[in-house]
Design a protein around this motif. Structure first.
Motif, PDB file in Angstrom:
ATOM      1  N   TYR A   1      43.119 -26.183  36.566  1.00 48.44           N
ATOM      2  CA  TYR A   1      41.670 -26.298  36.664  1.00 48.44           C
ATOM      3  C   TYR A   1      40.906 -25.016  36.346  1.00 48.44           C
ATOM      4  O   TYR A   1      39.708 -25.081  36.079  1.00 48.44           O
ATOM      5  CB  TYR A   1      41.285 -26.760  38.079  1.00 48.44           C
TER       6      TYR A   1
ATOM      7  N   THR B   1      40.504 -23.862  31.801  1.00 39.92           N
ATOM      8  CA  THR B   1      40.095 -24.796  30.758  1.00 39.92           C
ATOM      9  C   THR B   1      39.106 -24.186  29.782  1.00 39.92           C
ATOM     10  O   THR B   1      38.991 -24.655  28.654  1.00 39.92           O
ATOM     11  CB  THR B   1      39.461 -26.059  31.379  1.00 39.92           C
ATOM     12  N   CYS B   2      38.375 -23.176  30.212  1.00 37.05           N
ATOM     13  CA  CYS B   2      37.311 -22.627  29.374  1.00 37.05           C
ATOM     14  C   CYS B   2      37.438 -21.134  29.113  1.00 37.05           C
ATOM     15  O   CYS B   2      36.617 -20.563  28.398  1.00 37.05           O
ATOM     16  CB  CYS B   2      35.952 -22.880  30.015  1.00 37.05           C
TER      17      CYS B   2
ATOM     18  N   CYS C   1      31.525 -24.788  30.018  1.00 32.05           N
ATOM     19  CA  CYS C   1      31.951 -26.175  29.855  1.00 32.05           C
ATOM     20  C   CYS C   1      30.990 -27.126  30.544  1.00 32.05           C
ATOM     21  O   CYS C   1      30.608 -26.900  31.673  1.00 32.05           O
ATOM     22  CB  CYS C   1      33.336 -26.375  30.450  1.00 32.05           C
TER      23      CYS C   1
ATOM     24  N   ILE D   1      40.151 -32.154  31.867  1.00 33.40           N
ATOM     25  CA  ILE D   1      40.810 -32.805  32.995  1.00 33.40           C
ATOM     26  C   ILE D   1      39.841 -33.757  33.698  1.00 33.40           C
ATOM     27  O   ILE D   1      40.163 -34.890  34.006  1.00 33.40           O
ATOM     28  CB  ILE D   1      41.335 -31.758  33.979  1.00 33.40           C
TER      29      ILE D   1
ATOM     30  N   SER E   1      35.259 -30.331  32.105  1.00 28.76           N
ATOM     31  CA  SER E   1      36.580 -29.938  31.623  1.00 28.76           C
ATOM     32  C   SER E   1      37.309 -31.162  31.107  1.00 28.76           C
ATOM     33  O   SER E   1      37.025 -32.292  31.505  1.00 28.76           O
ATOM     34  CB  SER E   1      37.389 -29.316  32.765  1.00 28.76           C
TER      35      SER E   1
ATOM     36  N   THR F   1      34.477 -21.331  34.428  1.00 30.76           N
ATOM     37  CA  THR F   1      34.252 -22.594  33.736  1.00 30.76           C
ATOM     38  C   THR F   1      32.808 -22.751  33.284  1.00 30.76           C
ATOM     39  O   THR F   1      32.318 -23.846  33.088  1.00 30.76           O
ATOM     40  CB  THR F   1      34.625 -23.812  34.607  1.00 30.76           C
TER      41      THR F   1
END
Length: 512
Positions: free
Chosen positions: A44, A47-48, A18, A23, A21, A15
């Motif tokens: 989770y 996301t990236c 980011c 979320i 995120s 991640t």
């Protein structure tokens, strides 16, 4: 070490690119009573970048290295002091704080985090698949090994490159030097420059050097583009400063205004970018961010869609690994398209554009092999890949040659028998079972590859490579640069690298 291409560090920083995120921005609590550990991980942890399946790493690596790093991104630490250890001193640490990459408050409920950890640890293998040891013979008969008389205390080459006239350029991290050698491998001149010369553009008037500024991973903007005039009457200059650990640059007039612009891969550490530096017309430059993420390794300038405008093709590591094309509208306004997407444990280390199958369209040669962020793990997907272009910039895998720790590859018909051979180096070979993987010549005979290397292959630790007809006899020669530190194997072989003190070697092709 993601340092260069090849000197390149931090593969699996999840991640990473980011700030928050999607979320987390919704601030919707999710607990294990509502969703399983597998589903939570998919929610989770993707996301990236591509979803990191448990099978990508063994249990120990997940437990000791990767799960703690994943936790950091959600403000989960072992103790209150642990967060502070993630920030370097000075401006580099301040940049990371401003990006809020390591939140001060927990952003994921503890029950969900425990479920995610349990899922990974229960489903990760005890060990990754082990591939058979390769049959690599030490009979590289087509090449003669040339070793310079110049020796160094600690081999730390960050760049080796053949000049058009057969001379050799060398960048060295420890001595902070940029040197020029003759075709006969004799030192002609050397000068001190800021740490880590990693790339060079040789113009008629000057050398344009890409300087990392810090060999060690950092977010501090210490890197630069330095210009060394070839005329002694002209002073050196630094037209571009405050770069985040740049590792590569490409030069062209991208906005069609008559001036040379520069695309720079700012690899960084936790932060970084692919940046465009527009020439203002007086050799000053204005910076524009093309992709605000760390891990840019290489960026080449080519017209990929035949519209008359030069585009950018770039490789990124650092979690969101892959290759992107930035399509140019003619005024240096770019539209980004991801054409190859890799999982976050791929270990991207190098790529280039070649017409592998001679159909008139640019294909991709790519290496995966970085292994520097935790105790090295031999990975079955590390090696050399060739992706063929379908003529519409859609790429499919055509060749895969396994090579532990692959760091660079050059595809040429070295023996001129009508098919394409591949020369490759590894910075993270299997030092225990197959140290000769450090350099492998894959000789192609009707798509069947025989593997060979040279007797002195372990006299250095090869990290950078270039290929060219440096002696102007009609065949392609190779040069390999040695860097003897950065995640040193526990076999004692590093003593040999130090004793030999070899900065580089030339493999002279004897076909002609």
């Amino acid at each position: 070490m993601k340092v260069i291409p090849y000197i390149l560090i931090s593969i699996l920083l999840l991640t990473l690119s980011c700030k928050e995120s999607p979320i987390l921005q919704k601030e919707v609590p999710v607990t294990t009573s509502e969703i399983s550990g597998k589903a939570l991980s998919e929610l989770y942890c993707a996301t990236c970048h591509q979803y990191p399946a448990p099978a990508l790493l063994d249990k120990e690596t997940w437990r000791e290295y990767m799960l703690p790093r994943m936790g950091y991104m959600y403000g989960i630490y072992g103790n209150p002091e642990e967060r502070e250890t993630l920030f370097e001193k000075g401006i580099g640490g301040n940049i990371v704080r401003e990006r809020d990459l390591f939140p001060a408050t927990q952003k994921l409920d503890s029950a969900s985090w425990l479920a995610i950890k349990k899922y990974y640890l229960e489903n990760a293998p005890e060990a990754l698949e082990t591939l058979p040891v390769k049959n690599i013979t030490k009979n590289l008969n087509q090449f003669v090994v040339r070793i310079p008389n110049q020796k160094v205390k600690i081999p730390s080459s960050t760049m080796v490159k053949f000049a058009s006239d057969g001379k050799i350029y060398l960048g060295d991290a420890m001595t902070r030097s940029f040197s020029l050698f003759s075709k006969d491998l004799e030192l002609l001149q050397s000068g001190t420059i800021q740490e880590g010369t990693v790339w060079l553009e040789d113009s008629p008037e000057a050398y344009w050097l890409t300087v990392m500024g810090s060999f060690s991973p950092t977010d501090a903007p210490k890197g630069s583009i330095a210009v060394l005039p070839k005329s002694s009457s002209v002073r050196a200059s630094i037209p571009i400063k405050k770069l985040q650990r740049p590792v590569h640059s490409s030069y062209s007039d991208l906005d069609n205004d008559g001036d040379m612009d520069i695309v720079i891969c700012e690899f960084g550490k936790w932060t970084g970018a692919l940046s465009l530096h527009r020439n203002n017309g007086d050799n000053t430059f204005s910076k524009e961010i093309l992709h605000n993420t760390p891990g840019a390794i290489k960026a080449y300038i080519k017209d990929m869609n035949n519209d008359g405008f030069e585009d950018i093709v770039a490789l990124f590591a650092q979690g969101a690994e892959g290759i992107d094309i930035f399509y140019n509208d003619g005024a240096a306004n770019f539209q980004r398209e991801r054409v190859l997407d890799f999982h976050p444990s791929m270990g991207s280390s190098y790529f280039n554009l070649i017409d592998y199958n001679k159909d008139g369209f640019l294909d991709i040669i790519y290496t995966a092999g970085d292994n520097a962020d935790y105790k090295p793990v031999m990975k079955p997907w590390h090696g050399v890949y060739v992706y063929l272009n379908d003529s519409h910039n859609r790429f499919r895998e055509s060749v895969f040659l396994h090579l532990n720790g692959a760091y660079n590859a050059i595809a040429e018909d070295f023996d001129e028998d009508g098919d394409t051979d591949i020369a490759a180096i590894s910075f993270f070979p299997d030092w225990v079972h197959s140290p000769e993987e450090s350099f492998v010549y894959f000789e192609n005979t009707n798509n069947v590859y025989s593997l060979s290397t040279f007797s002195e292959v372990n006299d250095g630790r090869w990290v950078v490579m270039d290929g060219s007809d440096y002696d102007n006899d009609g065949d392609i020669d190779l040069i390999l640069g040695s860097l003897a530190f950065e995640v040193v194997p526990k076999t004692g072989i590093e003593k040999q690298w130090m004793e030999k003190g070899i900065p580089f070697i030339v493999l002279e092709n004897t076909l002609y």
